[in-house]
Write a protein that holds these residues in place. Sequence first.
Motif, PDB file in Angstrom:
ATOM      1  N   LEU A  18      64.464  51.762  47.820  1.00 25.67           N
ATOM      2  CA  LEU A  18      63.926  51.695  46.464  1.00 25.67           C
ATOM      3  C   LEU A  18      63.948  53.075  45.809  1.00 25.67           C
ATOM      4  O   LEU A  18      64.315  53.205  44.628  1.00 25.67           O
ATOM      5  N   GLU A  19      63.576  54.102  46.560  1.00 26.99           N
ATOM      6  CA  GLU A  19      63.608  55.460  46.013  1.00 26.99           C
ATOM      7  C   GLU A  19      65.036  55.870  45.677  1.00 26.99           C
ATOM      8  O   GLU A  19      65.288  56.528  44.658  1.00 26.99           O
ATOM      9  N   ARG A  20      65.989  55.484  46.509  1.00 25.83           N
ATOM     10  CA  ARG A  20      67.399  55.781  46.229  1.00 25.83           C
ATOM     11  C   ARG A  20      67.840  55.073  44.954  1.00 25.83           C
ATOM     12  O   ARG A  20      68.550  55.656  44.122  1.00 25.83           O
ATOM     13  N   ALA A  21      67.422  53.806  44.795  1.00 24.51           N
ATOM     14  CA  ALA A  21      67.800  53.049  43.597  1.00 24.51           C
ATOM     15  C   ALA A  21      67.225  53.710  42.342  1.00 24.51           C
ATOM     16  O   ALA A  21      67.913  53.814  41.319  1.00 24.51           O
ATOM     17  N   ARG A  22      65.985  54.153  42.419  1.00 24.22           N
ATOM     18  CA  ARG A  22      65.380  54.828  41.265  1.00 24.22           C
ATOM     19  C   ARG A  22      66.181  56.069  40.882  1.00 24.22           C
ATOM     20  O   ARG A  22      66.421  56.326  39.696  1.00 24.22           O
ATOM     21  N   ALA A  23      66.596  56.840  41.888  1.00 23.40           N
ATOM     22  CA  ALA A  23      67.358  58.058  41.613  1.00 23.40           C
ATOM     23  C   ALA A  23      68.740  57.721  41.049  1.00 23.40           C
ATOM     24  O   ALA A  23      69.195  58.343  40.072  1.00 23.40           O
ATOM     25  N   MET A  24      69.412  56.732  41.638  1.00 20.76           N
ATOM     26  CA  MET A  24      70.763  56.370  41.211  1.00 20.76           C
ATOM     27  C   MET A  24      70.779  55.763  39.810  1.00 20.76           C
ATOM     28  O   MET A  24      71.761  55.873  39.085  1.00 20.76           O
ATOM     29  N   MET A  25      69.654  55.121  39.414  1.00 23.06           N
ATOM     30  CA  MET A  25      69.601  54.461  38.120  1.00 23.06           C
ATOM     31  C   MET A  25      68.977  55.330  37.026  1.00 23.06           C
ATOM     32  O   MET A  25      68.805  54.886  35.895  1.00 23.06           O
ATOM     33  N   GLN A  26      68.654  56.573  37.376  1.00 20.15           N
ATOM     34  CA  GLN A  26      68.017  57.468  36.411  1.00 20.15           C
ATOM     35  C   GLN A  26      68.867  57.616  35.151  1.00 20.15           C
ATOM     36  O   GLN A  26      68.365  57.528  34.021  1.00 20.15           O
ATOM     37  N   GLU A  27      70.161  57.815  35.313  1.00 19.21           N
ATOM     38  CA  GLU A  27      71.059  58.006  34.180  1.00 19.21           C
ATOM     39  C   GLU A  27      72.014  56.825  34.014  1.00 19.21           C
ATOM     40  O   GLU A  27      73.059  56.964  33.381  1.00 19.21           O
ATOM     41  N   ASP A  28      71.667  55.680  34.562  1.00 21.69           N
ATOM     42  CA  ASP A  28      72.535  54.502  34.512  1.00 21.69           C
ATOM     43  C   ASP A  28      72.658  53.997  33.076  1.00 21.69           C
ATOM     44  O   ASP A  28      71.669  53.619  32.438  1.00 21.69           O
ATOM     45  N   THR A  29      73.874  54.010  32.549  1.00 18.54           N
ATOM     46  CA  THR A  29      74.065  53.651  31.133  1.00 18.54           C
ATOM     47  C   THR A  29      73.738  52.192  30.851  1.00 18.54           C
ATOM     48  O   THR A  29      73.257  51.865  29.760  1.00 18.54           O
ATOM     49  N   LEU A  30      73.979  51.319  31.816  1.00 22.32           N
ATOM     50  CA  LEU A  30      73.666  49.903  31.607  1.00 22.32           C
ATOM     51  C   LEU A  30      72.151  49.713  31.516  1.00 22.32           C
ATOM     52  O   LEU A  30      71.667  48.970  30.645  1.00 22.32           O
ATOM     53  N   ARG A  31      71.397  50.383  32.378  1.00 22.29           N
ATOM     54  CA  ARG A  31      69.928  50.284  32.320  1.00 22.29           C
ATOM     55  C   ARG A  31      69.417  50.770  30.978  1.00 22.29           C
ATOM     56  O   ARG A  31      68.502  50.160  30.395  1.00 22.29           O
ATOM     57  N   LEU A  32      69.975  51.850  30.489  1.00 22.64           N
ATOM     58  CA  LEU A  32      69.492  52.413  29.231  1.00 22.64           C
ATOM     59  C   LEU A  32      69.686  51.459  28.058  1.00 22.64           C
ATOM     60  O   LEU A  32      68.950  51.540  27.066  1.00 22.64           O
ATOM     61  N   GLN A  33      70.615  50.523  28.177  1.00 18.09           N
ATOM     62  CA  GLN A  33      70.830  49.552  27.105  1.00 18.09           C
ATOM     63  C   GLN A  33      69.647  48.609  26.927  1.00 18.09           C
ATOM     64  O   GLN A  33      69.343  48.185  25.827  1.00 18.09           O
ATOM     65  N   TYR A  34      68.980  48.252  28.054  1.00 18.52           N
ATOM     66  CA  TYR A  34      67.893  47.272  27.932  1.00 18.52           C
ATOM     67  C   TYR A  34      66.504  47.862  28.114  1.00 18.52           C
ATOM     68  O   TYR A  34      65.506  47.204  27.790  1.00 18.52           O
ATOM     69  N   THR A  35      66.402  49.094  28.616  1.00 21.64           N
ATOM     70  CA  THR A  35      65.075  49.699  28.693  1.00 21.64           C
ATOM     71  C   THR A  35      64.802  50.593  27.481  1.00 21.64           C
ATOM     72  O   THR A  35      63.642  50.900  27.198  1.00 21.64           O
ATOM     73  N   GLY A  36      65.858  51.001  26.798  1.00 15.20           N
ATOM     74  CA  GLY A  36      65.699  51.768  25.572  1.00 15.20           C
ATOM     75  C   GLY A  36      65.245  53.197  25.771  1.00 15.20           C
ATOM     76  O   GLY A  36      64.799  53.857  24.826  1.00 15.20           O
ATOM     77  N   GLU A  37      65.321  53.698  26.995  1.00 16.86           N
ATOM     78  CA  GLU A  37      64.892  55.100  27.234  1.00 16.86           C
ATOM     79  C   GLU A  37      65.973  56.063  26.806  1.00 16.86           C
ATOM     80  O   GLU A  37      67.162  55.752  26.820  1.00 16.86           O
TER      81      GLU A  37
END
Length: 257
Positions: free
Chosen positions: A238-257
């Motif tokens: 889980l900690e690895r996923a958090r780090a890997m998704m920090q700058e994930d462009t797809l995540r930023l599309q739906y979280t709006g950060e």
Amino acid sequence: MNIIAVIPARMGSSRFPGKPLADIHGVPMVGHVALRTAMAPAVTETWIATCDEVIMEYAKKAGIKAVMTADTHERCTDRTAEAMLKIEELTGKRVDIVVMVQGDEPMVTPDMIDDAIAPMLADASVNVTNLMADMETAEEFEDSNEVKVVTDLNNDALYFSREAVPSRKKGVTQVPMRKQVCVIPFRRDYLLRFNSLPETPLERIESVDMMRILEHGEKVRMVPFAGRTLSVDTPQDLERARAMMQEDTLRLQYTGE
């Protein structure tokens, strides 16, 4: 075609209880899976299938479709099949293909879903596919949480194992190190047939559903995928996923950060 995605999720994981609702940048893990899967152009609808009210409550608040299933299922395929039949009743539409996406794959992408489905759309004889990805390290290759796969020259699976296969014991160090990625499309009737078959010996030994298909002499088409992916099996993952998704462009599309 009516192609749906079903994300089986339950809170009672033996290795990581409660992981479907584990937070990753403000969104529960199962939410990431559902939101990203729903972006796949080939998918008509995306549903969470769960036996836990707390996951149902989250899905309702997030506007994600969800269906309750029995709490007696031991395999994700059983939960997916029950959900598929309930979804057919709810929507009045017969499903052609159901894509089972594990709820612990928070980095799933729309391309992964579409790539997994593609062989079934191109060839009516393909009843089930799995994504597979290369592993980068020997540590990952030796990790029993990762399901390894070896294939024939047509990319049909020969064997799945939690051991490091193929062997490096005879001095060959450069071997294909491939893992199963749990994006698994089934044709509707084939999933029901699969679930009607008894568990097989190697399926129980390896704790890998797909071995049931191979032991019955049938094929699983493996689909190579070159992108980054991570299955979350432990709090460390889980900690690895958090780090890997920090700058994930797809995540930023739906979280709006």
